[in-house]
Scaffold this motif. Structure first.
Motif, PDB file in Angstrom:
ATOM      1  N   PHE A  14       0.796  -1.239   0.000  1.00  0.00           N
ATOM      2  CA  PHE A  14       0.000   0.000   0.000  1.00  0.00           C
ATOM      3  C   PHE A  14       0.827   1.287   0.000  1.00  0.00           C
ATOM      4  O   PHE A  14       0.270   2.366   0.144  1.00  0.00           O
ATOM      5  CB  PHE A  14      -0.975   0.008   1.184  1.00  0.00           C
ATOM      6  N   ASN A  15       2.132   1.204  -0.181  1.00  0.00           N
ATOM      7  CA  ASN A  15       2.942   2.428  -0.123  1.00  0.00           C
ATOM      8  C   ASN A  15       2.774   3.289  -1.375  1.00  0.00           C
ATOM      9  O   ASN A  15       2.779   4.508  -1.297  1.00  0.00           O
ATOM     10  CB  ASN A  15       4.419   2.106   0.130  1.00  0.00           C
ATOM     11  N   ARG A  16       2.582   2.670  -2.543  1.00  0.00           N
ATOM     12  CA  ARG A  16       2.378   3.457  -3.764  1.00  0.00           C
ATOM     13  C   ARG A  16       0.898   3.674  -4.069  1.00  0.00           C
ATOM     14  O   ARG A  16       0.505   4.736  -4.549  1.00  0.00           O
ATOM     15  CB  ARG A  16       3.067   2.787  -4.962  1.00  0.00           C
ATOM     16  N   ILE A  17       0.080   2.685  -3.785  1.00  0.00           N
ATOM     17  CA  ILE A  17      -1.343   2.838  -4.091  1.00  0.00           C
ATOM     18  C   ILE A  17      -1.972   3.949  -3.260  1.00  0.00           C
ATOM     19  O   ILE A  17      -2.893   4.633  -3.700  1.00  0.00           O
ATOM     20  CB  ILE A  17      -2.111   1.509  -3.889  1.00  0.00           C
ATOM     21  N   SER A  18      -1.439   4.164  -2.063  1.00  0.00           N
ATOM     22  CA  SER A  18      -1.976   5.244  -1.224  1.00  0.00           C
ATOM     23  C   SER A  18      -1.777   6.598  -1.907  1.00  0.00           C
ATOM     24  O   SER A  18      -2.660   7.464  -1.867  1.00  0.00           O
ATOM     25  CB  SER A  18      -1.302   5.235   0.158  1.00  0.00           C
ATOM     26  N   GLN A  19      -0.630   6.759  -2.561  1.00  0.00           N
ATOM     27  CA  GLN A  19      -0.387   8.035  -3.239  1.00  0.00           C
ATOM     28  C   GLN A  19      -1.223   8.171  -4.500  1.00  0.00           C
ATOM     29  O   GLN A  19      -1.745   9.245  -4.808  1.00  0.00           O
ATOM     30  CB  GLN A  19       1.103   8.170  -3.565  1.00  0.00           C
ATOM     31  N   ALA A  20      -1.385   7.054  -5.250  1.00  0.00           N
ATOM     32  CA  ALA A  20      -2.238   7.074  -6.441  1.00  0.00           C
ATOM     33  C   ALA A  20      -3.683   7.397  -6.069  1.00  0.00           C
ATOM     34  O   ALA A  20      -4.372   8.156  -6.760  1.00  0.00           O
ATOM     35  CB  ALA A  20      -2.160   5.728  -7.157  1.00  0.00           C
ATOM     36  N   CYS A  21      -4.114   6.833  -4.943  1.00  0.00           N
ATOM     37  CA  CYS A  21      -5.457   7.112  -4.429  1.00  0.00           C
ATOM     38  C   CYS A  21      -5.626   8.600  -4.129  1.00  0.00           C
ATOM     39  O   CYS A  21      -6.635   9.210  -4.493  1.00  0.00           O
ATOM     40  CB  CYS A  21      -5.697   6.275  -3.170  1.00  0.00           C
ATOM     41  N   GLU A  22      -4.627   9.206  -3.506  1.00  0.00           N
ATOM     42  CA  GLU A  22      -4.716  10.627  -3.181  1.00  0.00           C
ATOM     43  C   GLU A  22      -4.752  11.483  -4.444  1.00  0.00           C
ATOM     44  O   GLU A  22      -5.479  12.495  -4.501  1.00  0.00           O
ATOM     45  CB  GLU A  22      -3.566  11.063  -2.276  1.00  0.00           C
ATOM     46  N   LEU A  23      -3.965  11.107  -5.463  1.00  0.00           N
ATOM     47  CA  LEU A  23      -4.001  11.848  -6.725  1.00  0.00           C
ATOM     48  C   LEU A  23      -5.416  11.848  -7.295  1.00  0.00           C
ATOM     49  O   LEU A  23      -5.909  12.871  -7.796  1.00  0.00           O
ATOM     50  CB  LEU A  23      -3.032  11.226  -7.737  1.00  0.00           C
ATOM     51  N   HIS A  24      -6.066  10.699  -7.217  1.00  0.00           N
ATOM     52  CA  HIS A  24      -7.436  10.579  -7.718  1.00  0.00           C
ATOM     53  C   HIS A  24      -8.388  11.499  -6.941  1.00  0.00           C
ATOM     54  O   HIS A  24      -9.161  12.259  -7.542  1.00  0.00           O
ATOM     55  CB  HIS A  24      -7.892   9.122  -7.606  1.00  0.00           C
TER      56      HIS A  24
END
Length: 431
Positions: free
Chosen positions: A363-373
């Protein structure tokens, strides 16, 4: 009489052999002394008071002095207080020669990456492919703090491309401190050129299995990503793992594209990510990659471990368009983020930072992708640019605590998503 002649010949041959053996010993002794003098000269170059002579006077080793100054600051603590960060431990000539805010407009894209010392050997091929500014954040623990400091200094000293383009940052535990390797001959014996430094790093490769660092220490991947990002001044940044390779000429192609279009601060540019068999040569362009893809030598990144994590990229659409490779780089198509997509992308330097609470696996990268969304970004997939990971990711190759870490970070991710509702109250997007 005949026997006497035989004895005389034998004595002559024996004497000749002894003379040859003696000359060989003298020659070997000379070589050993010469090599020793070379090593002492190299060592004095690295750590002596001067870096040679200029106009008949000793020239100050400015690289050494800059490293000594960086270390003398003691670094800074991260927000958690668990880690000590030495930003710009060693600056490249590119960064040193440009004052803050004066990076030329021709350098709109920088590469940022992170690693432990045991994967730093990948830097050699990455620099050869990239040929442009590169920011590397290294995590070291225990004795590796000393080793990392020493070898990074040696890389910046012996390797012209690294000296010109690579900025190094060091992260260690808050209770540890890096120091200048003034009299440390242990790590420098035998180092004569750039190749010998990378050979030394090769002996340290794969010391740990993925995130299994000795002493039960957590690898702060998102902190490292932010440190590496913060070490660049370019308008756009590509953040990757050090064992990934971008397509050839990406820097030049992206700059040509971005300078010829109207920029949007809420757009990131996705690079489809792949894996390649270890024995295969890294493809340089899309045509080469598609050929390998069609015969199963290349496959989507994480296909075996989490195919859903990359599937939204729409690999079949990407592979079957713009294959010739002669067209200029452009946006192929634009996507809306969906869970659990975790794309690699080129983004403006204003994109939200990675959440540093995520450490180790999951979840270290998906958390940032989620925030971008949530923040309103759109995800534009580039037509012919890509990333390739060395080797297939397979089940069973990870460290023992992977599933435990993933479970813990899953709980953290739920909390993180709740926090985004407060951070972006006007957004109607969810993840």
């Amino acid at each position: 009489m005949h026997l006497s002649k035989k004895c005389s010949v034998f004595k002559v041959v024996l004497s000749a052999l002894l003379i040859v053996a003696l000359l060989q010993l003298i020659y070997l002794s000379f070589l050993s002394k010469f090599h020793g003098n070379q090593q002492r000269y190299r060592y004095s170059e690295l750590f002596g008071g001067s870096g040679g002579k200029k106009n008949g006077h000793p020239e100050k080793n400015s690289r050494k002095e800059r490293l000594r100054f960086s270390l003398s600051t003691g670094g800074i603590f991260d927000n958690s207080g668990q880690y000590r960060v030495y930003k710009n431990l060693i600056k490249s000539d590119f960064t040193t020669n440009h004052k803050p805010g004066s990076i030329p407009s021709s350098h709109v894209l920088a590469l940022a990456t992170h690693t432990t010392i045991n994967n730093l050997h990948h830097l050699e091929s990455l620099v050869e492919r990239w040929h442009n500014p590169l920011s590397v954040a290294i995590f070291a623990h225990g004795q590796d703090v000393k080793f990392a400091t020493a070898l990074v200094y040696a890389l910046s000293f012996f390797c012209p491309q690294i000296q010109s383009l690579v900025d190094f940052h060091l992260v260690c535990l808050s209770g540890e401190m890096a120091s200048f390797p003034e009299q440390d001959r242990e790590h420098f014996a035998g180092l004569e050129d750039c190749a010998s430094v990378f050979s030394r790093l090769e002996t340290h490769r794969d010391k740990y299995k993925n995130y299994a660092i000795s002493g039960n220490v957590s690898y702060p991947n998102n902190l490292l990503r932010n440190v590496a990002r913060g070490g660049t001044e370019s308008s756009y940044i590509l953040v990757i793992d050090i064992d990934m390779m971008p397509s050839a000429d990406l820097h030049q192609q992206f700059e040509a594209m971005i300078l010829g279009r109207e920029t949007a601060s809420d757009e990131v540019f996705v690079l489809p990510a792949f894996e390649i068999r270890h024995a295969r040569k890294m493809p340089g362009n899309k045509a080469e990659l598609v050929q390998l893809y069609q015969v199963g030598e290349v496959r989507p990144f994480y296909e075996e471990l989490c195919s859903r994590c990359q599937a939204p990229t729409n690999y079949s659409r990407w592979v079957n368009s713009h294959v010739r490779g002669s067209e200029p780089l452009e946006v192929g198509y634009t996507l809306t983020w969906v869970d659990p997509w975790e794309p690699f992308y080129i983004g403006p330097h204003t994109v939200p930072l990675y959440d540093e609470n995520f450490k180790q696996y999951g979840f270290n990268r998906i958390s940032q992708a989620c925030e971008l969304h949530i923040a309103g970004y759109k995800f534009s997939v580039l037509s012919s640019a890509f990333l390739v990971h060395r080797g297939f990711k397979i089940q069973g190759e990870f460290h023992a605590k992977k599933d435990e870490e993933n479970k813990r970070n899953r709980v953290l991710f739920r909390s993180f998503k709740e926090g985004l509702k407060t951070k972006y109250p006007s957004s109607n997007r969810r993840c």
